[in-house]
Design an enzyme around this catalytic site. Structure first.
Site, mmCIF file in Angstrom:
data_model
loop_
_atom_site.group_PDB
_atom_site.id
_atom_site.type_symbol
_atom_site.label_atom_id
_atom_site.label_comp_id
_atom_site.label_asym_id
_atom_site.label_seq_id
_atom_site.Cartn_x
_atom_site.Cartn_y
_atom_site.Cartn_z
ATOM 1 N N GLY A 1 2.059 0.401 -8.590
ATOM 2 C CA GLY A 1 2.781 0.932 -7.243
ATOM 3 C C GLY A 1 2.486 0.266 -5.941
ATOM 4 O O GLY A 1 3.247 0.750 -5.093
ATOM 5 N N GLU B 1 5.916 5.231 -15.954
ATOM 6 C CA GLU B 1 4.799 6.262 -15.253
ATOM 7 C C GLU B 1 5.088 7.525 -15.339
ATOM 8 O O GLU B 1 4.228 8.476 -15.280
ATOM 9 C CB GLU B 1 4.284 5.558 -13.954
ATOM 10 N N HIS C 1 21.345 -16.587 -20.339
ATOM 11 C CA HIS C 1 20.826 -17.973 -21.003
ATOM 12 C C HIS C 1 19.669 -17.680 -22.008
ATOM 13 O O HIS C 1 19.172 -18.883 -22.626
ATOM 14 C CB HIS C 1 20.362 -18.836 -19.900
ATOM 15 N N LYS D 1 -9.436 1.848 -16.035
ATOM 16 C CA LYS D 1 -9.942 1.671 -14.889
ATOM 17 C C LYS D 1 -11.387 2.014 -14.964
ATOM 18 O O LYS D 1 -12.423 1.182 -14.469
ATOM 19 C CB LYS D 1 -9.354 2.145 -13.537
HETATM 20 O O1 PA5 Z 1 1.314 4.128 -10.046
HETATM 21 C C1 PA5 Z 1 -0.122 3.882 -9.915
HETATM 22 O O2 PA5 Z 1 -0.879 4.935 -9.852
HETATM 23 C C2 PA5 Z 1 -0.667 2.507 -10.282
HETATM 24 O O3 PA5 Z 1 0.577 1.883 -10.680
HETATM 25 C C3 PA5 Z 1 -1.393 2.071 -9.222
HETATM 26 O O4 PA5 Z 1 -0.547 1.786 -8.066
HETATM 27 C C4 PA5 Z 1 -2.301 0.714 -9.607
HETATM 28 O O5 PA5 Z 1 -3.117 1.142 -10.580
HETATM 29 C C5 PA5 Z 1 -2.937 0.183 -8.486
HETATM 30 O O6 PA5 Z 1 -3.641 1.029 -7.643
HETATM 31 P P1 PA5 Z 1 -3.744 1.064 -6.079
HETATM 32 O O7 PA5 Z 1 -2.431 1.482 -5.991
HETATM 33 O O8 PA5 Z 1 -4.590 2.154 -5.660
HETATM 34 O O9 PA5 Z 1 -4.043 -0.305 -5.821
#
Ligand code: PA5
Length: 327
Positions: A38, A212, A228, A319
């Site tokens: 994100g 998500e 292609h 994580k």
């Molecule tokens: O949507 C989410 O929670 C994830 O895709 C996070 O964005 C991703 O794990 C990275 O974390 P952060 O945005 O805190 O760097």
């Protein structure tokens, strides 16, 4: 949170207006933006918005690595909402080592601490949001704002972002209506998204939001490249597949012809084929109009699937396992 998307653009713009680079703004030869999930997707949008006027190369990285060409003449933007994402922290440390002109965009965490300790430039985002992906408006505004304040993009481009927030608000009720219908027609299907390369960030964003928010697998590809290779894979009828074509009014004639022909081929095999048209007077409006509509659709799909669109427990699990494996 999705309802607040245009407001996050406006407050992101206000926050970015106060940005002041702590490094020498001259001699920037290239830009590298690093971020995950994100917090990484914003960079894809920013590049697609500025590539028609930006005079220097812009690359996006989504891992632990930092290319060897990054040096004291590179603008290095690190984007992590939490400030605790290990891939982005590692790139930040490498950026300091390679003497890049660093900007941290985050709400806090280790990255904000490192930025303050090392006297680095930063944009501090509000810290009260539970989902980084819902902070796309902040992320885009902060990155575009940094480019504007450093003098790498025009005032016109920067103004387009603010106008876009108004445009999306005006379209809001129609967007919500359309998104509901779209979700209903995609429900229960394996979703395939095709767009032109120009708006690939929109396709990627919807794919990630289906993953998500709606907790489903999904894939996307772009025209012309898929003409292609992937096109040849369409040989077997599968009623489970719903193909969504994202169509953009400023696609070139050749891209439009390719989209039409691709649709003809795919419709022989897919259960359904749906076309969704962008709206707006420039790339920023057209892209973010679709983003807002598709973000809503992903949440409708989550409700239809009977899942909570906010939780991403499996990402948190991964994580924490990785953190434990480090100790
Ligand atoms: O949507 C989410 O929670 C994830 O895709 C996070 O964005 C991703 O794990 C990275 O974390 P952060 O945005 O805190 O760097």
């Amino acid at each position: 949170m999705i309802e607040q998307f245009p407001d996050t653009l406006v407050s992101g713009i206000r926050i970015a207006q106060d940005f002041n680079a702590l490094f020498n703004k001259d001699n920037i030869e290239n830009i590298y933006v690093s971020g995950m999930g994100g917090s990484g997707i914003g960079a894809e949008f920013v590049y697609s918005f500025v590539k028609d006027e930006l005079k220097i190369p812009f690359a996006v990285g989504k891992s632990y690595d930092l290319p060897a060409w990054v040096n004291q003449n590179t603008l290095l933007i690190l984007s992590s909402y939490s400030g605790n994402t290990e891939e982005t922290i590692e790139v930040l440390k490498k950026g300091i080592h390679q003497s890049a002109k660093v900007v941290v965009i985050s709400s806090g965490g280790t990255m904000m601490r490192l930025a303050i300790e090392n006297n680095l430039s930063f944009v501090k985002l509000p810290s009260d949001w539970s989902s980084p992906r819902a902070c796309l408006g902040f992320s885009i505004a902060a990155q575009l704002g940094v480019l504007f304040k450093i003098g790498l993009i025009s005032e016109k481009k920067w103004a387009e972002l603010l106008e876009c927030a108004d445009f999306i608000k005006t379209e809001s009720s129609q967007i919500q209506e359309k998104s509901k219908k779209l979700a209903e027609s995609l429900f229960g299907k394996m979703i395939v998204i095709y767009s032109s390369e120009r708006i690939e960030p929109v396709a990627l964003r919807f794919r990630q939001q289906i993953n998500e928010n709606a907790k489903r697998l999904c894939w996307h590809h772009v025209v012309p490249e898929m003409n292609h290779n992937e096109l040849v894979g369409w040989r077997k009828s599968d009623d489970e597949l719903a193909v969504l074509f994202l169509l953009n009014s400023d696609d070139s004639d050749r891209i439009s012809q390719r989209m039409d022909l691709t649709k003809d081929v795919v419709s022989h095999f897919a259960g359904s084929v749906i076309s969704l048209f962008s709206k707006g007077k420039n790339t920023i409006e057209r892209s973010l109009y679709l983003v807002h509509l598709l973000d809503y659709a992903s949440v409708h799909l989550a409700f239809l699937n009977g899942v909570d669109p906010v939780e991403v427990k499996v990402i948190d699990f991964l994580k924490s396992e990785l953190a434990a494996a480090k100790d």
